[in-house]
Each structure stands twice: as structure tokens, then as C-alpha cells.
Design a protein around this motif. Structure first.
Motif, PDB file in Angstrom:
ATOM      1  N   ILE A  86       0.871  -1.181   0.000  1.00 56.34           N
ATOM      2  CA  ILE A  86       0.000   0.000   0.000  1.00 56.34           C
ATOM      3  C   ILE A  86       0.904   1.226   0.000  1.00 56.34           C
ATOM      4  O   ILE A  86       1.734   1.407   0.900  1.00 56.34           O
ATOM      5  CB  ILE A  86      -0.940   0.014   1.213  1.00 56.34           C
ATOM      6  N   VAL A  87       0.765   2.031  -1.044  1.00 59.75           N
ATOM      7  CA  VAL A  87       1.657   3.173  -1.253  1.00 59.75           C
ATOM      8  C   VAL A  87       0.939   4.475  -0.908  1.00 59.75           C
ATOM      9  O   VAL A  87      -0.126   4.760  -1.451  1.00 59.75           O
ATOM     10  CB  VAL A  87       2.144   3.220  -2.722  1.00 59.75           C
ATOM     11  N   ASP A  88       1.528   5.247  -0.003  1.00 60.42           N
ATOM     12  CA  ASP A  88       0.975   6.555   0.341  1.00 60.42           C
ATOM     13  C   ASP A  88       1.237   7.548  -0.791  1.00 60.42           C
ATOM     14  O   ASP A  88       2.299   7.512  -1.427  1.00 60.42           O
ATOM     15  CB  ASP A  88       1.607   7.095   1.629  1.00 60.42           C
ATOM     16  N   VAL A  89       0.267   8.446  -1.024  1.00 61.79           N
ATOM     17  CA  VAL A  89       0.414   9.477  -2.062  1.00 61.79           C
ATOM     18  C   VAL A  89       0.270  10.848  -1.388  1.00 61.79           C
ATOM     19  O   VAL A  89      -0.820  11.404  -1.323  1.00 61.79           O
ATOM     20  CB  VAL A  89      -0.641   9.321  -3.175  1.00 61.79           C
ATOM     21  N   PRO A  90       1.361  11.415  -0.884  1.00 68.37           N
ATOM     22  CA  PRO A  90       1.305  12.679  -0.138  1.00 68.37           C
ATOM     23  C   PRO A  90       1.247  13.917  -1.043  1.00 68.37           C
ATOM     24  O   PRO A  90       2.117  14.785  -0.996  1.00 68.37           O
ATOM     25  CB  PRO A  90       2.591  12.640   0.687  1.00 68.37           C
ATOM     26  N   LEU A  91       0.215  13.980  -1.884  1.00 68.05           N
ATOM     27  CA  LEU A  91       0.048  15.130  -2.780  1.00 68.05           C
ATOM     28  C   LEU A  91      -1.021  16.054  -2.223  1.00 68.05           C
ATOM     29  O   LEU A  91      -2.126  15.615  -1.896  1.00 68.05           O
ATOM     30  CB  LEU A  91      -0.376  14.663  -4.177  1.00 68.05           C
ATOM     31  N   GLU A  92      -0.708  17.321  -2.127  1.00 65.26           N
ATOM     32  CA  GLU A  92      -1.665  18.315  -1.660  1.00 65.26           C
ATOM     33  C   GLU A  92      -2.139  19.161  -2.835  1.00 65.26           C
ATOM     34  O   GLU A  92      -1.386  19.411  -3.781  1.00 65.26           O
ATOM     35  CB  GLU A  92      -1.025  19.212  -0.592  1.00 65.26           C
ATOM     36  N   ASN A  93      -3.391  19.610  -2.762  1.00 66.76           N
ATOM     37  CA  ASN A  93      -3.949  20.524  -3.770  1.00 66.76           C
ATOM     38  C   ASN A  93      -3.751  20.007  -5.193  1.00 66.76           C
ATOM     39  O   ASN A  93      -3.398  20.739  -6.104  1.00 66.76           O
ATOM     40  CB  ASN A  93      -3.323  21.925  -3.635  1.00 66.76           C
ATOM     41  N   ARG A  94      -3.976  18.719  -5.372  1.00 69.84           N
ATOM     42  CA  ARG A  94      -3.704  18.122  -6.686  1.00 69.84           C
ATOM     43  C   ARG A  94      -4.609  18.687  -7.792  1.00 69.84           C
ATOM     44  O   ARG A  94      -4.221  18.695  -8.953  1.00 69.84           O
ATOM     45  CB  ARG A  94      -3.779  16.603  -6.620  1.00 69.84           C
ATOM     46  N   THR A  95      -5.812  19.156  -7.435  1.00 71.90           N
ATOM     47  CA  THR A  95      -6.686  19.728  -8.462  1.00 71.90           C
ATOM     48  C   THR A  95      -6.246  21.125  -8.885  1.00 71.90           C
ATOM     49  O   THR A  95      -6.686  21.631  -9.911  1.00 71.90           O
ATOM     50  CB  THR A  95      -8.137  19.805  -7.958  1.00 71.90           C
ATOM     51  N   GLU A  96      -5.387  21.731  -8.097  1.00 71.97           N
ATOM     52  CA  GLU A  96      -4.924  23.079  -8.419  1.00 71.97           C
ATOM     53  C   GLU A  96      -3.562  23.086  -9.110  1.00 71.97           C
ATOM     54  O   GLU A  96      -3.101  24.134  -9.570  1.00 71.97           O
ATOM     55  CB  GLU A  96      -4.847  23.916  -7.132  1.00 71.97           C
ATOM     56  N   ASP A  97      -2.917  21.940  -9.167  1.00 74.23           N
ATOM     57  CA  ASP A  97      -1.610  21.819  -9.807  1.00 74.23           C
ATOM     58  C   ASP A  97      -1.821  21.400 -11.263  1.00 74.23           C
ATOM     59  O   ASP A  97      -2.118  20.237 -11.549  1.00 74.23           O
ATOM     60  CB  ASP A  97      -0.755  20.782  -9.070  1.00 74.23           C
ATOM     61  N   PHE A  98      -1.701  22.346 -12.179  1.00 75.54           N
ATOM     62  CA  PHE A  98      -1.996  22.068 -13.586  1.00 75.54           C
ATOM     63  C   PHE A  98      -0.906  21.238 -14.265  1.00 75.54           C
ATOM     64  O   PHE A  98      -1.099  20.745 -15.367  1.00 75.54           O
ATOM     65  CB  PHE A  98      -2.203  23.388 -14.339  1.00 75.54           C
ATOM     66  N   ASP A  99       0.231  21.089 -13.608  1.00 72.14           N
ATOM     67  CA  ASP A  99       1.317  20.276 -14.165  1.00 72.14           C
ATOM     68  C   ASP A  99       1.731  19.231 -13.134  1.00 72.14           C
ATOM     69  O   ASP A  99       2.906  19.031 -12.870  1.00 72.14           O
ATOM     70  CB  ASP A  99       2.491  21.176 -14.548  1.00 72.14           C
ATOM     71  N   ILE A 100       0.713  18.559 -12.566  1.00 70.57           N
ATOM     72  CA  ILE A 100       0.974  17.657 -11.442  1.00 70.57           C
ATOM     73  C   ILE A 100       1.875  16.479 -11.830  1.00 70.57           C
ATOM     74  O   ILE A 100       2.621  15.949 -11.002  1.00 70.57           O
ATOM     75  CB  ILE A 100      -0.348  17.137 -10.843  1.00 70.57           C
TER      76      ILE A 100
END
Length: 266
Positions: free
Chosen positions: A225-239
Motif C-alpha cells: 500500500i503506497v501513500d500518495v502525499p500530494l496536496e492541492n492536486r486539483t490546483e496543480d496544472f502540471d501535477i
């Protein structure tokens, strides 16, 4: 708090034995699946064909039962289908003779909800999925992405605690798929639903999930199980250029391909 808990879940089936005419053999689809999903968490499941993703979903819906182990929701064992779980399939399964609003209201009518309340709920969820101006359109008048939005709204209208999604965007073109992924994250944040999302796509799994459950096949089991510590992913247009995204994607890709490389040398 754990919303869903898998306790050493194993599922076996009887299948035709190709080696013995007229005989059957036991096939283990998943074995000793064990993990928990927190309330309000967005979990993605990814794995190779034959890893038991669909079997897990059937068990969660209560359509089938574990051979061993159990699955709990809010501490209670799943014994059958229930309105606490909504499901969205890859195919839209809309009634062609009903409008978008009518498709959403249909299930509410079956529950005995009064007409005025049905209409109010349908309007709310149509607005939530961005289809307020398409309420009176029939499925043949909607694009594939719009149909899937109606399917999502229909599931949410029941107000389930858990939303189960079985590769809901797989049949859509790339641009529509990316748009709906972002919309789904917005809806998730607004509703606070617990979501389990099954996918074949690594990018989709990493972009949507707070954690990615990587399954291995033959029989299906939790590899990691891999954690995905991404914040504000909908606001990052080049995620996809985000270092965290790249790192997690590489890890998930490596876990999925390890099995293929190992099999080649057996």
C-alpha cells in the motif's frame, strides 16, 4: 476511524478443470486480503489482470461472500447488498427512455421518497456533477462523459456512506477522462464520501488516491500500500511533473512490473 476493514479475506471458486473432462477444480481468486480504509478516504486499487479487483468489488457490494475472512463496514460484517454502498460501473447502465433527472429519480422513487423531495435531490446532484442545464436530456443526447456524470449523480443521490467505482472512466477519451478525474476529486472533497476506485491506470491511481493498494495476481493479494502525499492536486496544472507524483508513480510502476520480470525467469 476505520470505515472498511478487510480481515484476511479469501475467495475461492469452482471452475472447469481443463485437464479432466467434466471435472471441476478449486480456483483461488484472492487470498488473505487485509487492509483498512479510513472514513472519508479515497483509496485506489490497481493490479494486473486476474488479481481479483472485480472479485473484491463483488464482495464489497455483498453480491458474493468470502470463503474465509470477513469484510466490515463501521464494525459490522457485510452479509449482503445495502444502501450504505453506491456503485458506479464502467458502463453507464442508464435507462434510455428516461431523462438525466429521471434516471436519478428512479431509484429514489423505488425507495418511496415523495415526488417533491425526489426532484429536489435530483436537482442538487445534477448541479453537483455539473449537469444542471442538461436535466431534461435523454442519454442519447449526452456525451459519454455526461452519461458517466449522471451515473455518479444517481449513486450519490442514495446518499451512500461508501462509493465503489469499477473503472468508471476506462471507456472515455483521454481528455474527458482527465476532466472527470478532477471533477471526482472536487465531488469527493465536497461530499466527504469514502471512495474505493478500481483502475488499470497507474496515472489515474496515483492522481486520485490518497493511498494506492497494489495487488499481485495468482492469487490476488496485497503487494504493498503506497501513500500518495500530494496536496492541492486539483490546483496543480502540471501535477505529472511534481517530484512527489513522479516518485510515487515510479514506485507503483515498479511494483506492478516486478511480477512480470520474476515470472520470466521461473
Amino acid at each position: 476511524m476505520d470505515k472498511i476493514k478487510f480481515e484476511r479475506v479469501t475467495k475461492k471458486f469452482l471452475v472447469r478443470d481443463e485437464q479432466k473432462k467434466g471435472a471441476q477444480r478449486e480456483f483461488t481468486a484472492i487470498q488473505d486480503i487485509e487492509f483498512s480504509v479510513k472514513e472519508g478516504e479515497f483509496i485506489t486499487l490497481v493490479g494486473p489482470s486476474g488479481c481479483g479487483k472485480s472479485t473484491l468489488l463483488d464482495l464489497l457490494t455483498g453480491l458474493t461472500h468470502p470463503t474465509k475472512g470477513r469484510i466490515l463496514i463501521d464494525g459490522r460484517e457485510i452479509t449482503g447488498p445495502g444502501l450504505d454502498r453506491g456503485i458506479v460501473f464502467q458502463q453507464y447502465a442508464l435507462f434510455p427512455w428516461k431523462t438525466a433527472r429521471g434516471n436519478i429519480e428512479f431509484g429514489l422513487e423505488a425507495k418511496g421518497i415523495p415526488k417533491s423531495e425526489r426532484k429536489e435531490k435530483a436537482e442538487y446532484y445534477l448541479n453537483l456533477v455539473g449537469l444542471k442545464n442538461f436535466a431534461d436530456r435523454y442519454p442519447h443526447e449526452l456525451s459519454g462523459g455526461m452519461k458517466q456524470r449522471v451515473a455518479i449523480a444517481r449513486s450519490l443521490a442514495f446518499n451512500p456512506d461508501v462509493l465503489l467505482m469499477d473503472e468508471p472512466f476506462a471507456a472515455l477519451d483521454a481528455q474527458t477522462r482527465e476532466t472527470l478525474q478532477t471533477e471526482l476529486l472536487r465531488i469527493w472533497k465536497e461530499t466527504g464520501k469514502t471512495i474505493i476506485f478500481i483502475t488499470h491506470g497507474i496515472d489515474e491511481a496515483v492522481y486520485l488516491g490518497q493511498r494506492v493498494v497494489v495487488l499481485s495476481a495468482n492469487p490476488g493479494s496485497v503487494k504493498k500500500i503506497v501513500d500518495v502525499p500530494l496536496e492541492n492536486r486539483t490546483e496543480d496544472f502540471d501535477i505529472k511533473s511534481n517530484p512527489t507524483y513522479i516518485k510515487v508513480r515510479k514506485e507503483v510502476w515498479s511494483l506492478l512490473h516486478e511480477q512480470h520480470f520474476q515470472a520470466a525467469f521461473i
